[in-house]
Design a protein around this motif. Structure first.
Motif, PDB file in Angstrom:
ATOM      1  N   ARG A   1       0.891  -1.217   0.101  1.00  0.00           N
ATOM      2  CA  ARG A   1      -0.005   0.132   0.094  1.00  0.00           C
ATOM      3  C   ARG A   1       0.960   1.325  -0.024  1.00  0.00           C
ATOM      4  O   ARG A   1       0.374   2.434   0.016  1.00  0.00           O
ATOM      5  CB  ARG A   1      -1.059   0.039   1.216  1.00  0.00           C
ATOM      6  CG  ARG A   1      -1.913   0.966   1.276  1.00  0.00           C
ATOM      7  CD  ARG A   1      -2.937   0.936   0.084  1.00  0.00           C
ATOM      8  NE  ARG A   1      -3.725  -0.160   0.065  1.00  0.00           N
ATOM      9  CZ  ARG A   1      -4.889  -0.561   0.683  1.00  0.00           C
ATOM     10  NH1 ARG A   1      -5.482   0.467   1.657  1.00  0.00           N
ATOM     11  NH2 ARG A   1      -5.585  -1.612   0.672  1.00  0.00           N
ATOM     12  N   THR A   2       2.047   0.946   0.006  1.00  0.00           N
ATOM     13  CA  THR A   2       3.043   2.209  -0.004  1.00  0.00           C
ATOM     14  C   THR A   2       2.785   3.146  -1.449  1.00  0.00           C
ATOM     15  O   THR A   2       2.935   2.262  -2.450  1.00  0.00           O
ATOM     16  CB  THR A   2       4.514   1.956   0.071  1.00  0.00           C
ATOM     17  OG1 THR A   2       4.869   1.320   1.380  1.00  0.00           O
ATOM     18  CG2 THR A   2       5.627   2.919  -0.157  1.00  0.00           C
ATOM     19  N   SER A   3       2.725   4.218  -1.467  1.00  0.00           N
ATOM     20  CA  SER A   3       2.285   5.142  -2.766  1.00  0.00           C
ATOM     21  C   SER A   3       3.508   5.670  -3.225  1.00  0.00           C
ATOM     22  O   SER A   3       4.393   6.426  -2.136  1.00  0.00           O
ATOM     23  CB  SER A   3       1.256   5.782  -2.677  1.00  0.00           C
ATOM     24  OG  SER A   3       0.138   5.360  -2.505  1.00  0.00           O
ATOM     25  N   LEU A   4       4.003   5.808  -4.458  1.00  0.00           N
ATOM     26  CA  LEU A   4       4.969   6.749  -5.011  1.00  0.00           C
ATOM     27  C   LEU A   4       4.276   7.401  -6.219  1.00  0.00           C
ATOM     28  O   LEU A   4       3.214   6.979  -6.590  1.00  0.00           O
ATOM     29  CB  LEU A   4       5.868   5.588  -5.662  1.00  0.00           C
ATOM     30  CG  LEU A   4       6.769   4.917  -4.280  1.00  0.00           C
ATOM     31  CD1 LEU A   4       7.465   3.825  -4.879  1.00  0.00           C
ATOM     32  CD2 LEU A   4       7.604   5.761  -3.433  1.00  0.00           C
ATOM     33  N   ALA A   5       5.086   8.103  -6.957  1.00  0.00           N
ATOM     34  CA  ALA A   5       4.794   8.756  -7.943  1.00  0.00           C
ATOM     35  C   ALA A   5       4.767   7.755  -9.212  1.00  0.00           C
ATOM     36  O   ALA A   5       5.919   7.389  -9.815  1.00  0.00           O
ATOM     37  CB  ALA A   5       5.734  10.084  -8.425  1.00  0.00           C
ATOM     38  N   LEU A   6       3.755   7.427  -9.548  1.00  0.00           N
ATOM     39  CA  LEU A   6       3.673   6.258 -10.650  1.00  0.00           C
ATOM     40  C   LEU A   6       3.595   7.134 -12.144  1.00  0.00           C
ATOM     41  O   LEU A   6       3.004   8.053 -12.246  1.00  0.00           O
ATOM     42  CB  LEU A   6       2.496   5.430 -10.597  1.00  0.00           C
ATOM     43  CG  LEU A   6       2.427   4.499  -9.272  1.00  0.00           C
ATOM     44  CD1 LEU A   6       1.144   3.471  -9.421  1.00  0.00           C
ATOM     45  CD2 LEU A   6       3.757   3.765  -8.959  1.00  0.00           C
ATOM     46  N   TYR A   7       4.152   6.672 -13.057  1.00  0.00           N
ATOM     47  CA  TYR A   7       4.353   7.224 -14.389  1.00  0.00           C
ATOM     48  C   TYR A   7       3.898   6.255 -15.366  1.00  0.00           C
ATOM     49  O   TYR A   7       4.286   5.046 -15.596  1.00  0.00           O
ATOM     50  CB  TYR A   7       5.274   8.097 -14.460  1.00  0.00           C
ATOM     51  CG  TYR A   7       6.835   7.202 -14.601  1.00  0.00           C
ATOM     52  CD1 TYR A   7       7.432   6.846 -15.894  1.00  0.00           C
ATOM     53  CD2 TYR A   7       7.660   7.079 -13.661  1.00  0.00           C
ATOM     54  CE1 TYR A   7       8.479   6.486 -16.036  1.00  0.00           C
ATOM     55  CE2 TYR A   7       8.694   6.388 -13.652  1.00  0.00           C
ATOM     56  CZ  TYR A   7       9.295   6.093 -14.685  1.00  0.00           C
ATOM     57  OH  TYR A   7      10.622   5.318 -15.059  1.00  0.00           O
TER      58      TYR A   7
END
Length: 534
Positions: free
Chosen positions: A204-210
Motif C-alpha cells: 500500500r506504499t504509494s509513489l509517483a507512478l508514471y
C-alpha cells in the motif's frame, strides 16, 4: 440499548460502544493490556521460492507462476453449513452465486456455502453501519480500520480468538501464521486478539507512478528527478494543455511532503508525539504545490472528480503521473486500454533540494476480519476458512482464489494464468477481505512488471517512514479523525488552488489541535507510556 444508524454514522458509535462494552465482561482496552498479549508466532511458508526474494520490507517477486502449483490444503475447511460474510468490493457487483460458476466452484472447495452480502467501496460504510445498528451481524465481518470505537464493537459483538491464535497456537493455521507478526498488532483490543488482519504495508506504499510508454515517446527514459525543481520541470515537459494532456492526475502534495521530510501521520521521539500537520515544512510544501497548480501541470478537473476518474485519465493517457500504490500499479494493467505498449514505472522520492526524500510506508492493514459471537459455527471452522483464504502465491489454492477455473476464468500462457473477461467479473466477490497473504509482486505474462516493482521497492526500502501511532489506540482519534482529516484536506485544497493564502495553514493547525488533535496526542503518549518496557 438500541443503536440507530444515524447515531453510528454521526460518530456516535462512541456512546453506543460504551453501552455495549458495559454489558460485557473482560479487560478494558488499555495499552498495557493490549501490549501484554502474545502475538501470533510468524512462520513464513517455505513451499514456494520467489524469483526475486523479498527481505521483510521488499516483497517477494515472481516472474512467472510455478508450473506445478502445490495443493497446500487437503482438508475441506467448511462444516457443511452456510457461512455468511459482509464485505466491500472494489469493482462492479458480480453475478449472484446461482449465475456465477466461480462462486459455485468455491463453495464446493470450501465445503460450505459462502453467502456474501457486498457493497461497493463508496457504499460499504453505510451498509456496515446499518447492519451493526440493526444487530444483524454475519458470521464473518469486514471491519474498516477507521471504524469508530472498534474496541467496544468487537468486545460486545465478536469472538475472542486469543486462545486460537496467540503464540504458537496459530501453527494450526499455517497460512495465517505466515502473515508477519507486526500486522497482528492492529487486531488486538481489550487485551485480546479479536480478528484476522488483511495485510498491506509495503503493497500500500504509494509513489509517483508514471506511464513509462508516454515518457519514452517523448525521449525520456529512466526519469530520476533529484530535487523538486527537476520534478517540476519534468511535469512541465509532459504537459500540453491544448492537447488535453497534463502531467499529473492530481496535486502530488504527499510526494512533495516526503521530499521535505514531513512525518507519516504521527512521529514519536522521546515519548512525545507530533502530527504531520504540525511539521514546519508544510508551508513550503503547500507553496510548491501551488506552484504546480499555477503552472497548469495538473488536470484541471482534479479538484472535482473522484479517484475512478483519475485512474481513467492515467490509463487513457490524459495524464502521465499518478500518486498511488503497488496494488494500484497492478490494477492499472488490469484496466489497460492502451494495448501492449502500456507500461508503468515509479519514481524514487528525492530530497526537495537534493539528496534523498523520506517515503511513507503504507498503512499496515486494509481491514480487520472478525467473527460474530452469535455465529453457529465454531471459531475453528471460521479460522480454517480464513486460513484457506490466506494460502500464498504459488499454491493451487491461491491460483484458484485469484484466477478461478482454467478454461472459463483464465487461459494459460506458458504457466501464467491470463484472466478472461468472465474471470474478472465472476471472481470479484471480495474473498481477499476475509484474509489474504502478503502481496506477491507478479503480473501474468509480463515479467517486467514484477522486476520494476521489486526494483522500485528496493530503492525506498531502507528509509520508509512509518506511522508511529500504529498499534496504539486513541479514543479521540477513533471518534474524530475522519472529520478532522477532512477539514485539513479541504484547507489544503483551498490553499493549493490559490483560494486561501498559505498563511492560513497555521490557523488551520491551531483549530485542529483545539478540536481534538492535542487530545489525540495526549492519548497516544499515554498509551506509549503504558506499554513502556513491555
Amino acid at each position: 440499548m438500541s443503536i440507530s444508524r444515524r447515531t453510528f454514522l454521526g460518530g456516535g458509535l462512541a456512546a453506543a460502544a460504551v453501552a455495549m462494552t458495559g454489558c460485557s465482561s473482560g479487560p478494558k482496552n488499555t495499552a498495557a493490556a493490549n501490549r501484554a498479549v502474545a502475538l501470533p508466532t510468524y512462520t513464513k511458508y517455505a513451499g514456494v521460492t520467489p524469483d526475486l526474494p523479498g527481505d521483510g520490507v521488499v516483497l517477494d517477486a515472481f516472474l512467472k507462476y510455478p508450473a506445478k502449483p502445490i495443493r497446500a490444503i487437503t482438508e475441506v475447511p467448511g462444516d457443511g453449513q452456510p457461512i455468511t460474510f459482509l464485505t466491500n468490493i472494489p469493482g462492479a457487483i458480480p453475478p449472484a452465486a446461482d449465475r456465477n460458476q466461480f462462486w459455485q466452484a468455491l463453495n464446493d472447495r470450501l465445503g460450505s456455502e459462502l453467502q456474501i452480502s457486498m457493497a461497493s467501496n463508496d457504499e460499504y460504510k453505510d451498509k456496515f453501519a446499518t447492519r451493526i445498528a440493526g444487530g444483524d451481524l454475519p458470521d464473518i465481518l469486514n471491519i474498516p480500520v477507521d471504524t469508530a470505537q472498534i474496541p467496544g464493537l468487537v468486545k460486545a459483538k465478536c469472538l475472542d480468538l486469543t486462545e486460537h491464535l496467540s503464540g504458537d497456537a496459530i501453527k494450526k493455521y499455517p497460512f495465517l501464521a505466515s502473515i508477519p507478526t507486526d500486522f497482528w498488532k492492529g487486531c488486538v483490543f481489550n487485551g485480546a486478539i479479536y480478528g484476522v488482519p488483511v495485510p498491506r504495508g509495503m503493497s500500500r506504499t504509494s509513489l509517483a507512478l508514471y506511464r513509462e510508454d508516454l515518457l519514452a515517446a517523448k525521449g525520456i527514459k529512466n526519469p530520476a528527478p533529484k530535487s523538486f525543481q527537476e520534478f517540476f520541470d519534468l511535469a512541465t515537459e509532459l504537459t500540453a494543455a491544448k492537447q488535453n494532456k497534463w502531467a499529473w492526475t492530481r496535486v502530488p502534495l504527499s510526494t512533495i511532503r516526503q521530499m521535505l521530510g514531513v512525518p507519516n501521520v504521527w512521529k514519536q521521539e522521546g515519548g512525545k508525539f507530533s502530527s504531520s500537520y504540525e511539521h514546519e515544512a508544510n508551508q513550503e510544501a503547500l507553496e510548491a504545490a501551488r506552484k504546480m497548480v499555477a503552472a497548469g501541470v495538473i488536470n484541471p478537473d482534479a479538484f472535482n472528480d473522484k479517484a475512478s476518474a483519475r485512474k481513467q485519465w492515467f490509463n487513457g493517457g490524459t495524464a502521465a503521473f499518478d500518486y498511488d500504490s503497488f496494488v494500484a500499479w497492478n490494477q492499472y494493467y488490469a484496466d489497460n486500454i492502451a494495448g501492449d505498449s502500456f507500461a508503468v514505472n515509479a519514481l524514487d522520492v528525492p530530497g526537495f533540494d537534493g539528496g534523498e526524500g523520506s517515503p511513507w510506508m503504507g498503512g499496515a492493514l486494509n481491514n480487520v476480519t472478525a467473527f460474530s459471537k452469535d455465529s453457529k459455527h465454531s471459531a475453528d471452522t471460521l479460522l480454517k476458512i480464513a486460513n484457506w483464504m490466506a494460502a500464498p502465491f504459488g499454491t493451487e489454492e491461491y491460483l484458484f482464489r485469484k484466477y478461478g477455473v482454467a478454461g472459463r476464468h483464465y487461459t494459460l500462457q506458458g504457466t501464467d494464468p491470463v484472466p478472461s473477461k468472465t474471470g474478472v467479473i465472476e471472481t470479484g466477490i471480495g474473498l481477499q477481505y476475509i484474509s489474504d497473504s502478503p502481496l506477491a509482486l507478479y503480473w501474468a505474462g509480463k515479467p517486467d512488471v514484477p522486476r520494476k516493482q521489486h526494483a522500485a521497492q528496493q530503492k525506498v526500502a531502507k528509509r520508509p517512514v512509518r506511522d508511529a501511532s500504529y498499534g496504539l489506540y486513541s479514543d479521540t482519534q477513533s471518534k474524530k479523525q475522519a472529520q478532522l482529516a477532512k477539514t485539513m484536506t479541504d484547507l489544503e485544497s483551498q490553499i493549493v488552488q490559490g483560494k486561501k493564502p498559505v498563511a492560513d495553514w497555521a490557523r488551520g493547525v491551531a483549530d485542529w489541535k483545539s478540536a481534538g488533535g492535542d487530545k489525540i496526542r495526549t492519548e497516544l503518549e499515554q498509551a506509549l507510556a503504558d506499554t513502556a518496557g513491555k
